[in-house]
Design a protein around this motif. Sequence first.
Motif, PDB file in Angstrom:
ATOM      1  N   LYS A  16      -0.454   5.596  -3.728  1.00  0.00           N
ATOM      2  CA  LYS A  16      -1.770   5.133  -3.298  1.00  0.00           C
ATOM      3  C   LYS A  16      -2.388   6.249  -2.471  1.00  0.00           C
ATOM      4  CE  LYS A  16      -5.321   2.682  -2.103  1.00  0.00           C
ATOM      5  NZ  LYS A  16      -6.460   2.775  -2.976  1.00  0.00           N
ATOM      6  N   TYR A  55      -5.056   7.391   0.120  1.00  0.00           N
ATOM      7  CA  TYR A  55      -5.869   6.791   1.181  1.00  0.00           C
ATOM      8  C   TYR A  55      -6.444   7.938   1.998  1.00  0.00           C
ATOM      9  CZ  TYR A  55      -7.248   3.856   5.101  1.00  0.00           C
ATOM     10  OH  TYR A  55      -7.964   3.213   6.070  1.00  0.00           O
ATOM     11  N   ASP A  91       1.575  -2.076  -5.049  1.00  0.00           N
ATOM     12  CA  ASP A  91       1.090  -2.999  -6.062  1.00  0.00           C
ATOM     13  C   ASP A  91      -0.427  -2.832  -6.192  1.00  0.00           C
ATOM     14  OD1 ASP A  91       0.269  -5.166  -7.575  1.00  0.00           O
ATOM     15  OD2 ASP A  91       1.526  -6.619  -6.515  1.00  0.00           O
ATOM     16  N   GLU A  92      -0.854  -2.024  -7.154  1.00  0.00           N
ATOM     17  CA  GLU A  92      -2.287  -1.764  -7.360  1.00  0.00           C
ATOM     18  C   GLU A  92      -3.037  -3.034  -7.761  1.00  0.00           C
ATOM     19  OE1 GLU A  92      -4.618   0.515  -6.968  1.00  0.00           O
ATOM     20  OE2 GLU A  92      -3.307   2.087  -6.221  1.00  0.00           O
ATOM     21  N   ASN A 115      -2.628  -6.100  -6.857  1.00  0.00           N
ATOM     22  CA  ASN A 115      -2.917  -6.940  -5.696  1.00  0.00           C
ATOM     23  C   ASN A 115      -3.410  -6.146  -4.494  1.00  0.00           C
ATOM     24  OD1 ASN A 115      -2.180  -9.599  -6.712  1.00  0.00           O
ATOM     25  ND2 ASN A 115      -0.122  -8.728  -6.877  1.00  0.00           N
ATOM     26  N   LYS A 116      -3.606  -4.833  -4.694  1.00  0.00           N
ATOM     27  CA  LYS A 116      -4.094  -3.958  -3.639  1.00  0.00           C
ATOM     28  C   LYS A 116      -3.287  -4.131  -2.350  1.00  0.00           C
ATOM     29  CE  LYS A 116      -8.824  -3.623  -5.389  1.00  0.00           C
ATOM     30  NZ  LYS A 116      -8.449  -2.776  -6.437  1.00  0.00           N
ATOM     31  N   ALA A 117      -1.949  -4.001  -2.513  1.00  0.00           N
ATOM     32  CA  ALA A 117      -1.053  -4.215  -1.377  1.00  0.00           C
ATOM     33  C   ALA A 117       0.180  -3.313  -1.494  1.00  0.00           C
ATOM     34  CB  ALA A 117      -0.626  -5.667  -1.303  1.00  0.00           C
ATOM     35  N   ASP A 130      -2.250  -5.073   3.031  1.00  0.00           N
ATOM     36  CA  ASP A 130      -3.366  -4.820   2.115  1.00  0.00           C
ATOM     37  C   ASP A 130      -3.716  -3.344   2.259  1.00  0.00           C
ATOM     38  OD1 ASP A 130      -5.128  -7.142   4.029  1.00  0.00           O
ATOM     39  OD2 ASP A 130      -3.935  -7.733   2.286  1.00  0.00           O
ATOM     40  N   PHE A 131      -4.336  -2.810   1.235  1.00  0.00           N
ATOM     41  CA  PHE A 131      -4.735  -1.404   1.291  1.00  0.00           C
ATOM     42  C   PHE A 131      -5.707  -1.139   2.438  1.00  0.00           C
ATOM     43  CE2 PHE A 131      -3.854  -0.512  -3.503  1.00  0.00           C
ATOM     44  CZ  PHE A 131      -2.491  -0.479  -3.236  1.00  0.00           C
ATOM     45  N   GLN A 132      -6.427  -2.162   2.894  1.00  0.00           N
ATOM     46  CA  GLN A 132      -7.345  -1.989   4.024  1.00  0.00           C
ATOM     47  C   GLN A 132      -6.602  -1.737   5.332  1.00  0.00           C
ATOM     48  OE1 GLN A 132      -9.307  -5.747   3.773  1.00  0.00           O
ATOM     49  NE2 GLN A 132     -10.715  -5.088   2.167  1.00  0.00           N
TER      50      GLN A 132
END
Length: 181
Positions: free
Chosen positions: A26, A28, A75-76, A78-80, A94-96
């Motif tokens: 991921k 970021y 986990d792309e 579920n963005k997590a 979460d990706f946030q």
Amino acid sequence: MPKGTKELNKELQSVINPKSPKKAEKIYGQVVFREQDKIMQIKNNYDVLWEKTEEPFENGTGVFNGDLGVILKIDEANKAMQIKFDDNKIAWYDFQMLEEIEHAYVTTIHKSQGSEFEAVIVSVANASNLLLTRNLLYTAVTRAKKLLVLIGPKNIIHFMVQNTNIKKRNTGLQFKLMYNV
């Protein structure tokens, strides 16, 4: 050329946990997080749900500044991201929430306080005399359980050993304690 923790973490990641088609990633900002990366929580977050899947089985909330872990799964869909911390807590981020973690192949002495590691490599470089103190060197070397390596000019290390000057901190803590402020 001296390098900071961000650059060193990137270089060490490429050696210790290189890119692989078997590991999800991921991106970021400027950081590439990869499954099996060593990470550190850099902010207290009292709301992160976690569970322990090993004895003693527990669940709860809260992950705290300085907690170390490993990215188990990205986990792309579920963005997590699933992270297992050294105390066996497993949490989903979460990706946030990725601003709350950073790579931990390398860290600063300040961020390592309260932790111990099997092996510690301390890079000592010329800096302000306010930083080159015996207390800081002591903090660094006492993080190592089994192996300690000091890298840097002998004269700087010698200076740190001799430098017992501690800058007085004016925090107002005594006033607050006395008057319950």
